[in-house]
Design a protein around this motif. Structure first.
Motif, PDB file in Angstrom:
ATOM      1  N   GLN A 291       5.005   6.520  -9.339  1.00 49.59           N
ATOM      2  CA  GLN A 291       5.575   7.386  -8.301  1.00 49.59           C
ATOM      3  C   GLN A 291       7.099   7.255  -8.261  1.00 49.59           C
ATOM      4  O   GLN A 291       7.648   6.155  -8.341  1.00 49.59           O
ATOM      5  CB  GLN A 291       4.978   6.998  -6.940  1.00 49.59           C
TER       6      GLN A 291
ATOM      7  N   ARG B  43       0.831  -1.211   0.000  1.00 48.17           N
ATOM      8  CA  ARG B  43       0.000   0.000   0.000  1.00 48.17           C
ATOM      9  C   ARG B  43       0.863   1.257   0.000  1.00 48.17           C
ATOM     10  O   ARG B  43       2.070   1.205   0.075  1.00 48.17           O
ATOM     11  CB  ARG B  43      -0.889   0.001   1.249  1.00 48.17           C
ATOM     12  N   ASP B  44       0.191   2.385  -0.063  1.00 51.39           N
ATOM     13  CA  ASP B  44       0.772   3.725   0.100  1.00 51.39           C
ATOM     14  C   ASP B  44       1.588   4.210  -1.095  1.00 51.39           C
ATOM     15  O   ASP B  44       2.119   5.313  -1.066  1.00 51.39           O
ATOM     16  CB  ASP B  44       1.659   3.820   1.362  1.00 51.39           C
ATOM     17  N   TYR B  45       1.721   3.404  -2.129  1.00 53.95           N
ATOM     18  CA  TYR B  45       2.450   3.859  -3.311  1.00 53.95           C
ATOM     19  C   TYR B  45       1.601   3.602  -4.546  1.00 53.95           C
ATOM     20  O   TYR B  45       0.739   2.715  -4.546  1.00 53.95           O
ATOM     21  CB  TYR B  45       3.801   3.140  -3.442  1.00 53.95           C
TER      22      TYR B  45
ATOM     23  N   GLN C 237       8.675  -1.279   2.387  1.00 51.14           N
ATOM     24  CA  GLN C 237       9.328  -0.399   3.375  1.00 51.14           C
ATOM     25  C   GLN C 237      10.732   0.024   2.941  1.00 51.14           C
ATOM     26  O   GLN C 237      11.365   0.836   3.607  1.00 51.14           O
ATOM     27  CB  GLN C 237       9.362  -1.037   4.773  1.00 51.14           C
TER      28      GLN C 237
END
Ligand SMILES: [Zn+2]
Length: 337
Positions: A82, A76-78, A125
């Motif tokens: 990007q 997640r989060d990307y 991470q």
């Protein structure tokens, strides 16, 4: 994809440009389309087999920057597209050291390999958003040297007004140390082997530059510059050629940071020099995973500057290693992918 692979240890010619299968991200992993890879001394040791032989062909390289191009399940989060920088430390994430932010003390700690390639798969991470205002080449040059220097300066409690001596100040680690020491308002004495570096080091904030001929001791010069007191901190990445001098030029109660042994790793120490003068010898190897995300914005703001010696195409990685081993460089060598 194209990648540089090592099949057996050896000189720069063992870095072979090849076609290999695209890696696929597993759960919690992302795939990065790399655009640049920073070359570190560690890559030379890997190539020479210092970390073991190669049962499988190995793609070297630990620093890199590029764009996310695939997400594994649960990553997640990307978003695809990007821009990110690789954060090269791998650790268990569960032990007391990992949980307290000292990932480089984790029993399972290691530095990842694989950035000399068009693509790499890493745990989510291990990527950090790349700040705007930096090129891929610049972003790929930061990781290992700046993380290592920031970690050891913090551990040595580097303080404004203190004097720090940096051996090999023209290399990637040396210039990272110089800049981070200047951010801490320290006085920097840079040691190099060539007069040609003096002006640029002064522009980057060195107060004094000593051009060392490689044989005569420079510790008397450092003692003169510090009114016989000695330096508070000495950063030694050369090892054999410089370590005994480092012990002589550091002040009573001061710290010598051992962060490499490019000239050889065997030294003889008179222990009385350590305990009578209350010296600290601090071994340094990479740093907390929190450092890279914390310092990247300082580059975007111009408080830190990526210094690039030269770029090479990925296919010319062996040329890049030859340049790295010539010891005449100023700043970082980066592969343009
Ligand atoms: Zn751990």
């Amino acid at each position: 994809m194209h990648a540089i692979r090592i099949h057996q240890p050896g000189d720069p010619s063992v870095l072979v440009y090849e076609d290999v299968a695209n890696p696929e991200p597993g759960p919690g992993e992302v795939r990065v389309r790399l655009r640049a890879a920073g070359v570190n001394h560690r890559d030379i040791w890997v190539r020479q087999g210092a970390f073991g032989a190669f049962p499988e062909p190995l793609i070297p390289g630990s620093d890199g920057a590029g764009e996310i191009d695939a997400l594994g399940p649960g990553a997640r989060d990307y978003a695809v597209g990007q821009k990110v920088v690789i954060n090269p430390g791998l650790s268990c994430g569960r032990c007391v050291y990992c949980l307290s932010g000292q990932q480089n003390s984790c029993p399972h700690y290691r530095i990842l390999d694989g950035t000399y390639a068009e693509q790499i798969v890493v745990p989510v991470q291990n990527v950090v958003p790349m700040p705007s205002g930096l090129t891929f080449i610049e972003a790929a040059s930061i990781g290992i040297p700046f993380v290592t220097a920031e970690d050891f300066l913090t551990r040595a409690q580097a303080t404004p007004g203190q004097t720090i001596v940096i051996w090999g100040a023209n290399g990637g680690l040396g210039l990272a140390t110089l800049q981070l020491a200047r951010l801490r308002a320290m006085r920097v004495i840079a040691v190099v082997r060539s007069q040609t570096f003096v002006e640029r080091l002064k522009q980057l904030g060195a107060s004094d530059v000593i051009v060392w001929d490689g044989s005569l001791p420079i510790s008397p010069e450092v003692l003169t510059m510090t009114h016989s007191k000695g330096a508070d901190i000495v950063v030694d990445s050369l090892g054999q050629a410089s370590f005994s001098q480092s012990l002589e030029m550091v002040r009573r109660g001061g710290t010598v940071i051992s962060v490499g042994s490019t000239s050889g790793g065997k030294v003889q120490i008179e222990l009385g020099q350590l305990f009578r003068r209350r010296l600290t010898v601090l071994g340094a190897y990479m740093g907390s995973s929190a450092i890279l995300p914390r310092i990247l914005p300082l580059f975007a703001r111009g408080a830190l500057i990526p210094v690039i010696d030269q770029t090479f195409a990925l296919a010319d990685a062996s040329e890049a290693h030859r340049r790295m081993e010539s010891h005449g460089l100023f700043g970082k060598i980066v592969l343009d992918i």
